[in-house]
Design a protein around this motif. Structure first.
Motif, PDB file in Angstrom:
ATOM      1  N   ASP A   1      -6.362   3.721   6.354  1.00  0.00           N
ATOM      2  CA  ASP A   1      -7.564   4.108   5.630  1.00  0.00           C
ATOM      3  C   ASP A   1      -8.316   5.080   6.541  1.00  0.00           C
ATOM      4  O   ASP A   1      -8.211   4.980   7.763  1.00  0.00           O
ATOM      5  CB  ASP A   1      -8.426   2.858   5.363  1.00  0.00           C
ATOM      6  N   VAL A   2      -9.020   6.029   5.946  1.00  0.00           N
ATOM      7  CA  VAL A   2      -9.911   6.855   6.761  1.00  0.00           C
ATOM      8  C   VAL A   2     -11.305   6.821   6.151  1.00  0.00           C
ATOM      9  O   VAL A   2     -11.468   6.678   4.929  1.00  0.00           O
ATOM     10  CB  VAL A   2      -9.432   8.328   6.916  1.00  0.00           C
ATOM     11  N   VAL A   3     -12.295   6.920   7.015  1.00  0.00           N
ATOM     12  CA  VAL A   3     -13.685   6.832   6.569  1.00  0.00           C
ATOM     13  C   VAL A   3     -14.533   7.611   7.571  1.00  0.00           C
ATOM     14  O   VAL A   3     -14.130   7.777   8.723  1.00  0.00           O
ATOM     15  CB  VAL A   3     -14.089   5.329   6.477  1.00  0.00           C
ATOM     16  N   ALA A   4     -15.681   8.102   7.103  1.00  0.00           N
ATOM     17  CA  ALA A   4     -16.609   8.744   8.038  1.00  0.00           C
ATOM     18  C   ALA A   4     -17.423   7.657   8.733  1.00  0.00           C
ATOM     19  O   ALA A   4     -17.839   6.683   8.099  1.00  0.00           O
ATOM     20  CB  ALA A   4     -17.527   9.700   7.286  1.00  0.00           C
ATOM     21  N   SER A   5     -17.632   7.818  10.037  1.00  0.00           N
ATOM     22  CA  SER A   5     -18.379   6.791  10.768  1.00  0.00           C
ATOM     23  C   SER A   5     -19.232   7.469  11.840  1.00  0.00           C
ATOM     24  O   SER A   5     -19.172   8.692  12.002  1.00  0.00           O
ATOM     25  CB  SER A   5     -17.407   5.806  11.419  1.00  0.00           C
ATOM     26  N   GLY A   6     -19.995   6.661  12.561  1.00  0.00           N
ATOM     27  CA  GLY A   6     -20.763   7.179  13.687  1.00  0.00           C
ATOM     28  C   GLY A   6     -19.813   7.443  14.839  1.00  0.00           C
ATOM     29  O   GLY A   6     -19.170   8.489  14.905  1.00  0.00           O
ATOM     30  N   PRO A   7     -19.667   6.458  15.762  1.00  0.00           N
ATOM     31  CA  PRO A   7     -18.621   6.621  16.768  1.00  0.00           C
ATOM     32  C   PRO A   7     -17.254   6.428  16.120  1.00  0.00           C
ATOM     33  O   PRO A   7     -17.169   5.920  14.993  1.00  0.00           O
ATOM     34  CB  PRO A   7     -18.913   5.483  17.756  1.00  0.00           C
ATOM     35  N   ILE A   8     -16.195   6.827  16.810  1.00  0.00           N
ATOM     36  CA  ILE A   8     -14.843   6.582  16.297  1.00  0.00           C
ATOM     37  C   ILE A   8     -14.589   5.078  16.299  1.00  0.00           C
ATOM     38  O   ILE A   8     -14.871   4.389  17.285  1.00  0.00           O
ATOM     39  CB  ILE A   8     -13.788   7.285  17.173  1.00  0.00           C
ATOM     40  N   VAL A   9     -14.098   4.576  15.179  1.00  0.00           N
ATOM     41  CA  VAL A   9     -13.744   3.161  15.060  1.00  0.00           C
ATOM     42  C   VAL A   9     -12.307   3.086  14.561  1.00  0.00           C
ATOM     43  O   VAL A   9     -11.963   3.713  13.556  1.00  0.00           O
ATOM     44  CB  VAL A   9     -14.666   2.420  14.059  1.00  0.00           C
ATOM     45  N   ILE A  10     -11.486   2.349  15.275  1.00  0.00           N
ATOM     46  CA  ILE A  10     -10.081   2.220  14.886  1.00  0.00           C
ATOM     47  C   ILE A  10      -9.809   0.737  14.659  1.00  0.00           C
ATOM     48  O   ILE A  10     -10.133  -0.097  15.512  1.00  0.00           O
ATOM     49  CB  ILE A  10      -9.160   2.743  16.017  1.00  0.00           C
ATOM     50  N   SER A  11      -9.254   0.424  13.502  1.00  0.00           N
ATOM     51  CA  SER A  11      -8.910  -0.967  13.227  1.00  0.00           C
ATOM     52  C   SER A  11      -7.447  -0.993  12.808  1.00  0.00           C
ATOM     53  O   SER A  11      -7.067  -0.328  11.841  1.00  0.00           O
ATOM     54  CB  SER A  11      -9.803  -1.518  12.120  1.00  0.00           C
ATOM     55  N   ILE A  12      -6.648  -1.716  13.550  1.00  0.00           N
ATOM     56  CA  ILE A  12      -5.213  -1.742  13.264  1.00  0.00           C
ATOM     57  C   ILE A  12      -4.772  -3.163  12.958  1.00  0.00           C
ATOM     58  O   ILE A  12      -5.168  -4.115  13.642  1.00  0.00           O
ATOM     59  CB  ILE A  12      -4.396  -1.176  14.450  1.00  0.00           C
ATOM     60  N   THR A  13      -4.004  -3.287  11.899  1.00  0.00           N
ATOM     61  CA  THR A  13      -3.360  -4.557  11.588  1.00  0.00           C
ATOM     62  C   THR A  13      -1.885  -4.398  11.888  1.00  0.00           C
ATOM     63  O   THR A  13      -1.259  -3.434  11.431  1.00  0.00           O
ATOM     64  CB  THR A  13      -3.566  -4.922  10.104  1.00  0.00           C
ATOM     65  N   ALA A  14      -1.345  -5.305  12.677  1.00  0.00           N
ATOM     66  CA  ALA A  14       0.082  -5.250  13.016  1.00  0.00           C
ATOM     67  C   ALA A  14       0.798  -6.425  12.371  1.00  0.00           C
ATOM     68  O   ALA A  14       0.272  -7.543  12.335  1.00  0.00           O
ATOM     69  CB  ALA A  14       0.268  -5.303  14.531  1.00  0.00           C
ATOM     70  N   LEU A  15       1.972  -6.138  11.838  1.00  0.00           N
ATOM     71  CA  LEU A  15       2.808  -7.172  11.227  1.00  0.00           C
ATOM     72  C   LEU A  15       4.093  -7.286  12.034  1.00  0.00           C
ATOM     73  O   LEU A  15       4.536  -6.303  12.647  1.00  0.00           O
ATOM     74  CB  LEU A  15       3.134  -6.798   9.776  1.00  0.00           C
ATOM     75  N   GLY A  16       4.678  -8.459  12.013  1.00  0.00           N
ATOM     76  CA  GLY A  16       5.918  -8.629  12.775  1.00  0.00           C
ATOM     77  C   GLY A  16       6.780  -9.724  12.199  1.00  0.00           C
ATOM     78  O   GLY A  16       6.362 -10.464  11.303  1.00  0.00           O
TER      79      GLY A  16
END
Ligand SMILES: Nc1ncnc2c1ncn2[C@@H]1O[C@H](COP(=O)(O)OP(=O)(O)OP(=O)(O)O)[C@@H](O)[C@H]1O
Ligand SMILES: Cc1ncc(C[n+]2csc(CCOP(=O)(O)O)c2C)c(N)n1
Ligand SMILES: [Mg+2]
Length: 363
Positions: A160-175
């Motif tokens: 997903d991409v969104v405009a934000s203040g500082p850069i925010v990265i959220s990652i979901t990992a599957l295994g």
């Protein structure tokens, strides 16, 4: 059932096709890598440009391009974990190039999958960026994501991409556990040994150097920017019959504390077994600090820490650093002493450690 999978597979092929086309048109109309901002690229231009750079492997039946991804679950269970990186909290743009932030963002999540004894299959990557962020930053970030994810044998399935203040990265990992039982934090038993695979304290030493405005020793700065978790040591620990496993993200003492609490045991770390590498000594000497503090409480190297039964023969890369002890009996406590649950569950050479055990976001 079969037909569904086949449909999804052919869909994935179509998506790949579409992504290729979009990226191509972006490149030809000059939208990519020309010094513009993400605002100039626009939301969908940014998605197209980023996803064109990301890998999709065989476990991703349907990748970026639809409302959701479709990922195969080879053994009927999926290992799932999520982690955020916030600019200013986890990285600084003046301390780390975008490519390294991409590698670190992926590594931090892939290491959590490995820490369950599992093999990572796919990442979902959410990216919040200020509109004036140079598009080149986002693309180099995607390149770093791609390389770390590929090195771990996984794919990027969407985001997903969104405009934000500082850069925010959220990652979901599957295994996938590949048929094995998950390696939790709660299986350590008294009599087990504690062993670590991977570096400890390097990232913290690098952070210290950067925080004081320096760029050397280069090896610790690099270690901070780009952790190298030993992903395959997770499944290896499982195959060796480890009783518990965790990745060291906050600090060895803090993370062993999670294992000890979850397992209802105590852990003692023997500092004579800990390797204190020369660059860590150099940084500590320069600031008049104890280099062992980096090793005991430094986070973000994502070494794996496991407990094993005393008879397990460990490969060389697993270093025994401590032992698991029984929880203190309530009856042994003298009156007025803290209750056993208040006792620090991890000691260092038999003593309570004097100082914070690791990183805490809110302290
Ligand atoms: N907001 C939340 N809602 C539900 N569960 C959460 C939330 N935040 C954390 N948890 C859970 O708490 C546990 C510990 O989270 P934490 O982020 O400390 O993970 P960790 O593995 O210890 O750290 P790292 O991700 O840095 O390796 C995890 O099982 C996580 O899923
Ligand atoms: C700019 C800047 N300031 C401080 C730090 C140190 N730091 C941030 S989060 C964390 C622990 C793991 O986090 P999490 O539990 O969120 O995975 C540590 C040691 C950094 N990396 N960058
Ligand atoms: Mg973890």
């Amino acid at each position: 059932m079969r037909a569904d999978i086949n449909d999804a597979r052919s869909g994935a092929a179509q998506v790949t096709q579409i992504r290729g086309t979009q990226a191509g048109s972006r490149r030809s109309d000059g939208g990519e890598g020309t010094g513009g901002s993400v605002a100039e690229l626009g939301e969908f231009g940014l998605i197209a440009a980023m996803s064109a750079r990301l890998p999709t492997g065989p476990d991703v039946l349907l990748g970026p391009g639809d409302d959701a991804a479709v990922i195969s679950v080879p053994d009927n269970r999926v290992v799932a974990t999520t982690d955020m990186l916030v600019e200013g909290r986890h990285f600084r743009r003046d301390w780390s190039p975008a490519y390294d932030v991409g590698r670190k963002a992926a590594a931090q999540n892939l290491a959590d999958v490995a820490a369950m004894g599992a093999v990572p299959t796919a990442l979902l990557v959410s990216f919040g960026a200020p509109p004036d962020l140079p598009a080149q930053w986002a693309l180099e970030f995607a390149d770093g994501l791609r390389d770390e994810t590929t090195a771990a044998g996984a794919s990027v399935a969407g985001g997903d991409v969104v405009a934000s203040g500082p850069i925010v990265i959220s990652i979901t990992a599957l295994g996938t556990l590949q048929g094995r039982a998950p390696l939790t934090r709660s299986g350590a038993r008294s009599g087990d040994v504690v062993a670590v695979c991977g570096r400890l304290g390097w990232s913290a030493a690098g952070l210290t150097v950067l925080g004081r405005g320096f760029r050397s020793p280069r090896v610790v700065v690099e270690a901070h920017r780009r952790p190298e978790p030993p992903y395959d040591a997770g499944p290896e620990a499982a195959a060796l019959g480890a009783s518990a496993l965790i990745d060291v993200s906050d600090g060895l003492l803090a993370d062993l504390g999670h294992v000890a609490r979850a397992s209802g045991v105590r852990i003692d770390v023997d500092t004579s077994t800990l390797e204190v590498a020369d660059p860590l000594r150099a940084v500590a000497a320069a600031i008049n600090a104890d280099p062992l503090a980096f090793v005991l409480t430094g986070g973000e190297d994502h070494a794996l820490a496991a407990t094993f039964g005393p008879d397990v023969e460990l490969p060389e890369r697993w270093q025994v650093v401590g032992r698991v002890l029984p929880a203190q009996e309530r009856g042994q406590q003298a009156e007025g002493q803290p209750r056993p649950s208040d006792e620090p569950p991890v000691t260092v050479d038999g003593e309570v450690y004097d100082g914070p055990a690791g990183h805490d976001h809110f302290r």
